[in-house]
Design an enzyme around this catalytic site. Structure first.
Site, PDB file in Angstrom:
ATOM      1  N   LYS A   1       6.493   2.649  -4.060  1.00  0.00           N
ATOM      2  CA  LYS A   1       5.968   3.595  -5.048  1.00  0.00           C
ATOM      3  C   LYS A   1       7.077   4.446  -5.665  1.00  0.00           C
ATOM      4  O   LYS A   1       8.184   4.561  -5.143  1.00  0.00           O
ATOM      5  CB  LYS A   1       4.908   4.496  -4.406  1.00  0.00           C
ATOM      6  CG  LYS A   1       3.600   3.762  -4.038  1.00  0.00           C
ATOM      7  CD  LYS A   1       2.729   3.533  -5.254  1.00  0.00           C
ATOM      8  CE  LYS A   1       1.475   2.716  -4.935  1.00  0.00           C
ATOM      9  NZ  LYS A   1       0.472   3.437  -4.187  1.00  0.00           N
TER      10      LYS A   1
ATOM     11  N   ARG B   1      -0.929  -0.642   3.264  1.00  0.00           N
ATOM     12  CA  ARG B   1      -1.008  -1.676   2.222  1.00  0.00           C
ATOM     13  C   ARG B   1       0.390  -1.859   1.645  1.00  0.00           C
ATOM     14  O   ARG B   1       0.956  -0.917   1.076  1.00  0.00           O
ATOM     15  CB  ARG B   1      -1.998  -1.248   1.147  1.00  0.00           C
ATOM     16  CG  ARG B   1      -2.191  -2.252   0.009  1.00  0.00           C
ATOM     17  CD  ARG B   1      -3.191  -1.702  -1.009  1.00  0.00           C
ATOM     18  NE  ARG B   1      -3.416  -2.625  -2.105  1.00  0.00           N
ATOM     19  CZ  ARG B   1      -2.668  -2.674  -3.217  1.00  0.00           C
ATOM     20  NH1 ARG B   1      -1.649  -1.849  -3.363  1.00  0.00           N
ATOM     21  NH2 ARG B   1      -2.949  -3.544  -4.174  1.00  0.00           N
TER      22      ARG B   1
END
Length: 278
Positions: A221, A255
């Site tokens: 991210k 995840r």
């Protein structure tokens, strides 16, 4: 907490579980286009299973900041052939990453057992009934705004408190609709500033108090890119550090893109966490 996904039973108190990402998209932020064909996506999914994935999360629409939605027909065309083939070749639970009820319905009929909804049942009000009718599980994620606008100016009184209240409310809604297996996700990077993301990871243990397994998706991210000044493909070590913090602070499921590496991280942190608690 023990959940059943088809023939598979997972005890979320026993260890950390790893969800592998299968993006069947041309434009996802990290690996868009790499596994866009059905064949490439299926082979990638099977490779993730070999690497130790406990779930496969198949998505046909990029939800990166600024992304445009795709049609229901296009999303179905991208994901359903992949889900059908994966379901024939593995018993690992398959999740459909969608907020659209018709996509979810078709995916559940094709072999998926989990619906991973970035909107936490707020974008499509028919979705909750589709999940309940099919006796499927749901991942409720928090997002502020929508993927196109979410990073323009996110605002919170207190991000952890606000997100926890939302997830508690939506979990109750899912439960009242008849959904038996609920997972909550604070939505790292979805309508969150850099500081918001850091606070959520530091205070992740609060989300366990909601009473359901906690899933977190820190993989590659932008907050990691901000810290390291690196592009998505070079954020593996940063992801490993974030995954370790997630597990230490209470995540049941992570995840990730890099399943083999993060499975190893999880195995080590699980033991260290156990030693710490003794």
């Amino acid at each position: 907490m023990t959940y059943h996904f088809g023939s598979v039973e997972y005890d979320f108190d026993s260890r950390t579980f790893v969800m592998g990402i299968v993006n069947v998209t041309p434009d996802s932020f990290s690996d868009g286009g790499k596994y866009f064909s059905t064949e490439a996506a299926v082979e990638h999914g099977l490779q993730l299973v070999e690497e130790g994935a406990d779930f496969l999360d198949v998505g046909g629409e990029s939800t990166r900041p600024g992304s445009e939605p795709v049609s229901i027909e296009e999303e179905i065309n991208r994901t359903i052939p992949v889900i059908e083939r994966l379901a024939q070749r593995t018993t690992i639970p398959i999740s459909i990453d969608t907020y659209k009820s018709e996509v979810a319905r078709t995916a559940l009929q094709a072999g998926a057992t989990v619906v991973n909804d970035i909107s936490g049942l707020t974008f499509d009000h028919h979705l909750v009934d589709v999940i309940a009718e099919n006796q499927a599980s749901v991942v409720l994620m928090h997002i502020q705004g929508n993927p196109k606008t979410m990073q323009q100016n996110p605002q919170y009184e207190n991000v952890t408190t606000d997100v926890a209240k939302f997830l508690s409310r939506q979990a109750q809604k899912a439960k009242e609709a008849g959904i038996q297996q609920i997972i909550v996700d604070p939505g790292i990077g979805f309508g969150k500033t850099f500081d918001n993301n850091i606070q959520l990871l530091r205070e992740l243990s609060i989300f366990r108090k909601i009473g359901y397994p906690v899933l977190v998706g820190p993989s590659r991210k932008s907050f990691i890119g901000t810290i390291l000044n690196l592009p998505p493909a070079e954020r593996v070590e940063g992801t490993a550090a974030a995954v370790a913090v997630c597990i230490l602070n209470g995540a049941h499921i992570v995840r990730v893109h890099d399943v083999k590496a993060m499975k190893r991280v999880a195995a080590v942190i699980d033991v260290l966490k156990e030693q710490k608690q003794q």
